[in-house]
Design an enzyme around this catalytic site. Structure first.
Site, short mmCIF file in Angstrom:
data_model
loop_
_atom_site.label_atom_id
_atom_site.label_comp_id
_atom_site.label_asym_id
_atom_site.label_seq_id
_atom_site.Cartn_x
_atom_site.Cartn_y
_atom_site.Cartn_z
N GLU A 60 0.81 -1.22 0.00
CA GLU A 60 0.00 0.00 0.00
C GLU A 60 0.84 1.27 0.00
O GLU A 60 0.55 2.21 -0.75
CB GLU A 60 -0.96 0.02 1.19
N HIS A 129 -10.25 -4.90 10.68
CA HIS A 129 -10.84 -4.73 9.34
C HIS A 129 -12.16 -3.96 9.35
O HIS A 129 -12.95 -4.07 8.42
CB HIS A 129 -11.11 -6.11 8.71
#
Ligand SMILES: Cc1ncc(C[n+]2csc(CCOP(=O)(O)OP(=O)(O)O)c2C)c(N)n1
Ligand SMILES: [Mg+2]
Lengths: 327, 322
Positions: A60, A129
């Site tokens: 990322e 998450h």
């Protein structure tokens, strides 16, 4: 008008902008061959080829940075985070590069980039998450942050985001992807900084964005049956924030509840409350309440998760409190 | 056969992991388990070989694909299954779920969801071993997909610099979600990453659980002697999709079948079947595994759910800080 799902609206905006402008490309994990972890980019590889629909390894910080680098020299990247949770490992790129390059360079550089992906809770995916990342990012001058609730806004705002010369963080939601709605045809662009009245009402203003708009509408229906007529505002754009729509609505209802996903400490809701009390203090007949994710990490257990995520019944209770129907 | 007793122990654990997960997959399709469920089926030889190479005083840390190593370290099937069912009797009280198995008693420090982020964490446990001189070694597992992300390299960089007692085990199952190795990394021999840090390395295929154990042991002992970390790349294969929602269309049936033919569990079983004694013992173990897994499902089903008061109580120690 054309009826489509939220995910299709996002896809259509990407495809139309890619048709229009060869500098636009999509990059992220599993966006190409896998057709998107949530199938947002389905069919795009076939249509635009691997030069413009680009799979990345799990990096990322790397691909966010590559996007920003490409943007300052004129490309217009769309960077997908598989979910916004994973932007945390790229936070430095967004904070120190995307948001700073324009000012740090004395205005020489532009960063025309879009970061997008699903944000907020999903279903039982646990504490690492389930983050609502907008609260971290709205703090940062130099970034724009939007979170549309409907397919029409998803399409119109993503097109605006891609055309914007500043970095835009575009927050979707896994639980919204299958929601259907009418989307205007043609080159439909929704400018930032304008909220939307999702439901008119006179007794109390419910302020929300993204998935929680739908929860507020559900709460408003239940409250209507109890004789409380709520106005529901969909902020759509979190930075810039539409102050006018807030002041106008509060001037009519004199009461407000802000309902959204994210923890109660600081964040978008606290900002909204601050603006209202500064700009419309005399209009208020009750303290403004916030309905948020509970102040704990997200648990896996299904019932506890539902307990932690803000629900319609908590919105209803808050409205009853500010309208003094309960204490 | 050599080490028949150990062979049977390892067989039982590999069979337990596989059957535990097959039943978990079934429970998932019945809606008893939610969220993500990442199955380890096909990779069992690594967790079991590792558990047999480690001492009870050593520590392990892994990814969200964590059921195998948790069971191999000694977590009960009941605690594991109850966690998947979101019950308070689960290893993380039903708050963590499939991705976040924790078992401090067996020095199993998670089950982690953010790719790469657990490698520095594991290096921290190794740092503490060096600091206190407790003689412990930490083994951290990560996927081939984690080999590209920054935290992985920062963890290795520091561990090598400070000669921390840690073993990095790359479970190379050749895919990160739908991305094949060739599409995700420029040098597909990932053990070569060790060279950059001046770390020892090893690389082999997980077809024989004894080989896994013995080769990991070499790395563990090196760490224990204070000679620093080792990167061990173990080639393996997951038979199922990445998670329950992945139909795994990115690979051919032939490819999957080819790997199943070289299954380490079947291979061990074939070795056991070669003699009548061990064959009979293996059959008895199969029956005991079936009973254990069935009991775990019953236990998980019957267990109570966690209550809301746990949420604040597990966020801070003592009084909740606002
Ligand atoms: C920082 C980060 N980015 C993306 C993800 C989403 N994600 C979860 S698992 C996975 C694939 C990992 O593959 P690998 O490391 O090979 O492990 P395997 O699943 O094969 O065991 C991805 C992309 C994540 N969890 N964390
Ligand atoms: Mg892998």
């Amino acid at each position: 008008m054309k009826s489509m799902r939220y995910r299709e609206a996002v896809r259509e905006a990407i495809a139309e902008e890619m048709e229009r402008d060869s500098r636009v490309f999509l990059m992220g994990e599993e966006v190409a061959q896998y057709q998107g972890a949530y199938k947002v980019s389905e069919g795009l590889l076939e249509r635009f080829g691997e030069k413009r629909i680009i799979d990345t390894p799990i990096t990322e910080a790397g691909f966010a940075g590559i996007g920003i680098g490409a943007a300052i020299v004129g490309l217009r990247p769309i960077i997908e985070f598989m979910t916004w949770n994973f932007s945390a490992v790229a936070f430095d790129q967004l904070l120190n590069n995307a948001a700073k390059l324009r000012q740090m360079s004395g205005g020489q550089l532009s960063v025309p980039i879009v970061f997008r992906g699903p944000n907020g809770s999903a279903r039982q995916v646990g504490s690492q998450h389930s983050h609502s990342m907008e609260h971290f990012y709205v703090h940062v001058p130099g970034l724009k942050v939007v979170a549309p609730a409907t397919p029409a806004d998803a399409k119109g705002m993503l097109k605006a985001a891609i055309r914007d010369d500043d970095p835009v963080l575009f927050l979707e939601s896994e639980t919204l992807y299958s929601v259907k709605g009418d989307v205007p045809e043609g080159d439909y662009v929704v400018p930032f900084g304008k909220g939307r009245i999702a439901r008119e009402g006179k007794d109390c203003t419910l302020i929300s964005y993204s998935r929680m708009v739908h929860v507020c509408l559900e709460a408003a229906e239940a409250l209507a049956a109890k004789g409380i007529d709520c106005e529901v505002i969909d902020l759509r754009s979190l930075r810039p924030l539409d102050e006018e729509i807030l002041v106008q609505s509060i001037s009519k209802t004199h009461r407000a509840v802000v309902a959204y996903e994210g923890w109660p400490y600081g964040g978008v809701g606290a900002e909204v409350v601050d603006r209202i009390q500064r700009l419309a203090f005399d209009e208020l007949d009750a303290p403004i309440l916030r309905v948020t994710t509970l102040d704990v990490p997200m648990p896996y257990n299904a019932k506890l998760e539902q307990h932690v995520i803000p629900q319609a019944d908590r919105v209803i209770a808050a409205v009853e409190a500010v309208t003094y129907r309960r204490d | 056969m050599k080490e028949a007793k150990t062979a049977l122990e390892m067989y039982r654990m590999m069979q337990l992991i596989r059957r535990f997960e097959e039943e978990a997959a079934r429970a998932y399709s019945l809606g008893k388990i939610g969220g993500f469920l990442h199955l380890y089926i096909g990779q069992e030889a690594i967790a079991v070989g590792a558990a047999h190479a480690l001492e009870a005083t050593d520590s392990v840390v892994t990814t969200y694909r964590d059921h195998g190593i948790a069971l191999a370290r000694g977590m009960t099937s009941n605690a594991g299954m109850a966690e998947l069912f979101g019950k308070v009797t689960g290893c993380s009280k039903g708050l963590g779920g499939s991705m976040h198995f924790f078992d401090k008693e067996h020095r199993m420090y998670g089950g982690h969801g953010i790719i790469g982020s657990h490698l520095p964490l594991a290096a921290g446990i190794a740092f503490a071993s060096k600091y206190t001189g407790d003689g412990g070694v930490t083994m951290v597992f990560y996927g081939d997909g984690a080999a590209s992300i920054g935290a992985t390299h920062e963890g290795m960089s520091l561990a090598a610099l400070w000669k921390l007692p840690i073993v990095f085990v790359c479970e190379n199952n050749q895919y990160s979600m739908g991305t094949s190795l060739e599409r995700s990394i420029s040098v597909t021999d990932m053990s070569t990453k060790a060279d950059a840090y001046g770390m020892a390395k090893d690389r082999f295929v997980a077809e024989d659980v004894f080989e896994v154990r013995d080769r990991l042991k070499v790395a563990i002992e090196r760490a224990r002697r204070g000679e620093g970390p080792t990167l061990v790349e173990i080639l393996t294969y997951r038979y199922r999709g990445h998670s329950m929602s992945d139909p795994a269309k990115y690979r051919t049936k032939e490819e999957v079948e080819d790997h199943k033919r070289r299954d380490a569990l079947n291979r061990l079983r074939a070795d056991l079947d070669a003699s009548t004694d061990t064959r009979a013992a293996a059959e008895a173990l199969d029956a005991s595994v079936e009973a254990e897994v069935a009991e775990s499902i019953r236990f998980a089903d019957a267990s109570p759910e966690p209550t809301a008061d746990l949420l604040e109580a597990t966020t801070y120690v003592g009084e909740f800080a606002r």
